[in-house]
Enzyme design. Structure first.
Site, PDB file in Angstrom:
ATOM      1  N   SER A 170       0.709  -1.149   0.191  1.00 11.15           N
ATOM      2  CA  SER A 170       0.005  -0.037   0.036  1.00 11.15           C
ATOM      3  C   SER A 170       0.926   1.104   0.027  1.00 11.15           C
ATOM      4  O   SER A 170       2.280   1.338   0.337  1.00 11.15           O
ATOM      5  CB  SER A 170      -0.922   0.041   1.368  1.00 11.15           C
ATOM      6  OG  SER A 170      -1.518   1.433   1.435  1.00 11.15           O
ATOM      7  N   TYR A 183      -2.137  -0.549  10.352  1.00 14.86           N
ATOM      8  CA  TYR A 183      -1.988  -0.922   9.024  1.00 14.86           C
ATOM      9  C   TYR A 183      -0.657  -0.536   8.218  1.00 14.86           C
ATOM     10  O   TYR A 183       0.093  -1.339   7.553  1.00 14.86           O
ATOM     11  CB  TYR A 183      -3.070  -0.046   8.082  1.00 14.86           C
ATOM     12  CG  TYR A 183      -3.403  -0.592   6.873  1.00 14.86           C
ATOM     13  CD1 TYR A 183      -3.754  -1.772   6.402  1.00 14.86           C
ATOM     14  CD2 TYR A 183      -3.131   0.244   5.856  1.00 14.86           C
ATOM     15  CE1 TYR A 183      -3.899  -2.228   5.248  1.00 14.86           C
ATOM     16  CE2 TYR A 183      -3.148   0.054   4.696  1.00 14.86           C
ATOM     17  CZ  TYR A 183      -3.792  -1.402   4.185  1.00 14.86           C
ATOM     18  OH  TYR A 183      -4.044  -1.581   2.795  1.00 14.86           O
TER      19      TYR A 183
END
Length: 281
Positions: A170, A183
């Site tokens: 990501s 995350y």
């Protein structure tokens, strides 16, 4: 003056057949990016091993995938005339993951590409993350990715025909995005894991790369929008350069299909942003 720019259309050029009679293993394949990847690889001639937990997670504020979602992925793959084996398995459960992969690889005859895609996210200030949410995020996004390759690599080494591993990381695996501490930590770990494996597996002609989306039009998007509505002070960290608000799952699938293909045979150990220019800001 604000100028409204319509989203760019998805490309409709003929799709190459770069994966004839190869086998691709994808986690998190019931919907979203994982489904788009399964369909893209099938359109290019691959058979698919698709795995997903197909359950709600208590720490997320969006519904999980369902067995019906996984069945729809299978239907879409079979529309392309390819074989698919599906498994309702949690990537945190290494014995179950390994058993599913070994069973399907034996049935389909080989394993050429691995896409470690399964993931989830929550949004809150780092010091407000409860311990269960922290552990779940790290276990699914990072340990689950490790389980995926730990099960797959011995099969690929025994086959001795090279191959490709692609991790879905990501922008959060490259940047310190606020409100996503767990995350961000997990995806930075995924990025580092990919770099190490690229060095370890190069002699076996197994290439390892990570792909780094920004916003993607999946079930996770409403949660990020809610985050930005509640915390407008962090919105600048989430702004892209291109005018499209988010990418489509098919955009990420196209990038993964390319970087896993023989066209990218001399590319390993890189972090490929597919992020609307976000990491250039």
């Amino acid at each position: 003056m604000t100028v409204s720019v319509p989203p760019a259309p998805l490309p409709n050029a003929p799709i190459a057949r770069r994966y004839e009679d190869r086998v691709v293993f994808i986690t998190g394949a019931a919907r979203g990016q994982g489904r788009a990847e399964a369909v893209r690889f099938a359109a290019e001639g691959a058979d698919i091993i698709a795995l997903d937990i197909c359950e709600d997670l208590p720490s997320t504020d969006y519904p999980g995938a369902t067995p019906e979602d996984l069945a729809e992925t299978a239907r879409l793959v079979e529309k392309h005339g390819r074989r698919i084996r599906t498994h309702k398995v949690d990537v945190r459960d290494f014995p179950a993951l390994r058993a599913a992969l070994e069973e399907s690889t034996a049935e389909l005859g080989r394993l050429d590409v691995v896409v470690a895609n399964a993931g989830m996210t929550t949004a809150r200030r780092t010091w407000e993350i409860d311990l269960e949410a922290w552990n779940t995020t790290l276990d699914i996004n990072l340990t689950g990715a490790f389980h995926t390759v730990k099960a797959a690599i011995p099969l690929m080494l025994e086959q001795a025909t090279g191959g490709a591993i692609v991790f879905t990381s990501s922008v959060a695996g490259l940047k310190g995005l606020p409100m996503l501490g767990d995350y961000v930590a997990a995806k930075h770990g995924v990025t580092g894991l990919a770099k190490t494996l690229a060095n370890e597996l190069a002699e076996h002609r197994i290439r390892v790369n990570s792909v780094h989306p920004h916003g993607v039009n999946t079930k996770l998007v409403p949660g990020i929008r809610n985050l930005l509505d509640a915390h407008p002070e962090v919105s600048s960290f989430y702004q892209a350069t291109l005018p499209d608000e988010v990418s489509e799952p098919e955009d990420i699938a196209a990038a993964i299909a390319w970087i896993a293909s023989d066209e990218a045979r001399h590319i390993t150990g890189i972090q490929l942003p597919v992020d609307l220019g976000r990491t250039n800001r």
